[in-house]
Design an enzyme around this catalytic site. Structure first.
Site, mmCIF file in Angstrom:
data_model
loop_
_atom_site.group_PDB
_atom_site.id
_atom_site.type_symbol
_atom_site.label_atom_id
_atom_site.label_comp_id
_atom_site.label_asym_id
_atom_site.label_seq_id
_atom_site.Cartn_x
_atom_site.Cartn_y
_atom_site.Cartn_z
ATOM 1 N N ARG A 174 41.855 108.067 69.827
ATOM 2 C CA ARG A 174 41.746 108.217 68.361
ATOM 3 C C ARG A 174 42.700 107.232 67.673
ATOM 4 N NH1 ARG A 174 44.691 111.821 66.181
ATOM 5 N NH2 ARG A 174 44.188 113.554 67.554
ATOM 6 N N ASP B 187 33.047 96.736 47.922
ATOM 7 C CA ASP B 187 32.109 97.100 48.975
ATOM 8 C C ASP B 187 31.148 95.915 49.112
ATOM 9 O OD1 ASP B 187 29.911 97.993 50.423
ATOM 10 O OD2 ASP B 187 30.053 100.046 49.667
ATOM 11 N N TYR C 14 25.840 102.950 45.570
ATOM 12 C CA TYR C 14 25.098 103.772 46.531
ATOM 13 C C TYR C 14 25.262 105.256 46.150
ATOM 14 C CZ TYR C 14 24.243 106.334 50.857
ATOM 15 O OH TYR C 14 23.800 107.255 51.769
ATOM 16 N N LYS D 81 24.827 98.464 58.315
ATOM 17 C CA LYS D 81 23.831 97.568 57.715
ATOM 18 C C LYS D 81 23.860 96.190 58.393
ATOM 19 C CE LYS D 81 23.089 101.081 55.012
ATOM 20 N NZ LYS D 81 24.198 101.946 55.263
#
Ligand code: P1T
Length: 396
Positions: free
Chosen positions: A62, A186, A115, A211
């Site tokens: 992690r 973004d 978005y 994406k």
């Protein structure tokens, strides 16, 4: 041994001065004792300590993992950044960014078109639960920013081009007006191949790697790139504290996808330009929005700021909902699905899919109407794609 060291050094120099396409393939890769040409996947969740006193690069996956570390090196190269972090999704990256940058009572300015999932995160979690004040502003006009900015504005959140209306704002001008706040861009819709916000004055770049960066619609992930080391340390601390990490297997997929980013982006754009021109002259189409068209409302900023236009086109079809359904049902290559940026072409109806979270009024206020569709142009043969759209439009 000496010979190997010299050739490694020469290779490092080539890499340092190499062009984008060369760097993204070779960065982070190293030869292990088996001579793997590409880095294997490190699935181990934990790493054995020789003793209590020795500190080591990897202890628990992690906090850090070799596969994630490799993809983070490549992600940093993409945006020409000093640091990068890889997250379990674009929204996980957004959540950690917001947790790191804001505290209750702070004010944030966000582009009015974003978005839908991002707005849902802002409104339902950070506004409602953590009392962050969010103002949605049309940042295509710089004067709107001047009047919206306050003493306690800590963050300006930009998508450019926006999802789904492809609105464009001037990152450099916004960064000069930011006062006490940080500017986060973004950059998902253009990919780092066509726009590099840090070079334009932004403080933080964020991607949904789901994406273009991964590019094959087979991984969900997110990334943040920064140059400031204390900001990086805080983001990394919060990433580990919340556990919002990219898995080793997804890291492998994203690292692999990155290697073909340049060539894919060229093809996405080449196809999209042709399709945008085809749609623009079609009698059944009311409006086409694509940053590569001269008709784009912010074409002047596009010319100055973008290195290319990528593959997302939004358009409105003339007629009723029945006609929209007929059109969608007659498409064969374009598949009706959320997401974008993969090798395959997709079509999305924002009002019913990606932006269904917004109320009808919110959608109407910013211009997302029921006939708006968003295409993610893939890298198939462009004649096939145009024929697919043409046949479906004829059926309307
Ligand atoms: O899906 P995820 O990896 O969590 O990324 C969220 C996200 C962040 N930023 C932008 C600009 C996005 O478009 C997205 C996700 N968007 C879609 C799923 C979509 O179809 O638009």
């Amino acid at each position: 041994m000496v010979q190997i060291t010299i050739s490694v050094k020469i290779f490092m120099v080539i890499l340092m001065h190499g062009k984008f396409e060369t760097k993204i393939i070779h960065e982070g890769e190293y030869q292990n004792k088996h001579g793997d040409a590409t880095m294997p996947i490190h699935l181990s969740s934990t790493f054995i300590k020789p003793n209590l006193d020795t500190s080591q690069e990897f202890e628990y996956s992690r906090a850090g993992n070799p596969s994630r570390s490799l993809v983070e090196k490549k992600l940093a190269i993409l945006e020409n950044a000093k640091f990068a972090l890889a997250f379990s999704s674009g929204l996980a990256a957004e959540t950690v960014a917001l947790l790191t940058l804001l505290k209750p009572g702070d004010h944030m300015i966000a582009f009015d078109d974003l978005y839908g999932g991002t707005k849902r995160l802002f409104d339902k979690i950070f506004k409602e639960k953590f009392k962050i004040h969010v103002d949605y502003v049309d940042l295509t006009k710089i004067d709107n920013l001047k009047s919206a900015i306050q003493e306690n504005t800590k963050l300006i959140w930009i998508e450019t081009p926006t999802n789904p209306l492809l609105k464009v704002c001037d990152i450099n001008k916004i960064s000069k007006l930011k006062k006490n706040s940080l500017v986060l861009v973004d950059n998902t819709f253009l990919s780092p191949y066509f726009q590099n916000p840090l070079e334009l004055g932004a403080d933080i770049v964020l991607h949904s790697t789901t994406k273009y960066i991964n590019g094959h619609s087979d991984s969900i992930g997110g990334a943040i790139m920064v140059n400031d080391s204390s900001l990086y340390d805080s983001l990394k601390f919060n990433q580990n504290a919340t556990g919002a990490i990219l898995s080793p297997f997804d890291s492998f997929l994203v690292a692999r996808g990155i290697k073909t980013l340049a060539i894919r982006m060229e093809k996405h754009q080449e196809n999209a330009l042709k399709i945008a021109h085809f749609l623009e002259t079609h009698q059944k189409i009311k409006k086409v929005i694509y940053p590569g068209l001269k008709s784009h409302p912010q074409f002047e900023i596009v010319k100055k700021q973008f290195k290319g236009y990528a593959g997302i086109i939004s358009f409105e079809i003339l007629g009723t909902k029945e006609k929209l359904n007929l059109f969608l049902n007659n498409l064969k290559i374009f598949k009706l699905a959320e997401s974008l940026g993969g090798v395959e072409s997709l079509i999305n109806v924002p009002s019913l899919m990606t932006h269904a979270y917004l109320s009808e009024k919110e959608r109407n206020d910013i211009g997302i109407n029921d006939n708006l569709m968003r295409l993610s142009i893939g890298i198939e043969n462009v004649e096939d794609l145009i024929q697919d759209l043409d046949i479906a439009l004829k059926s309307v």
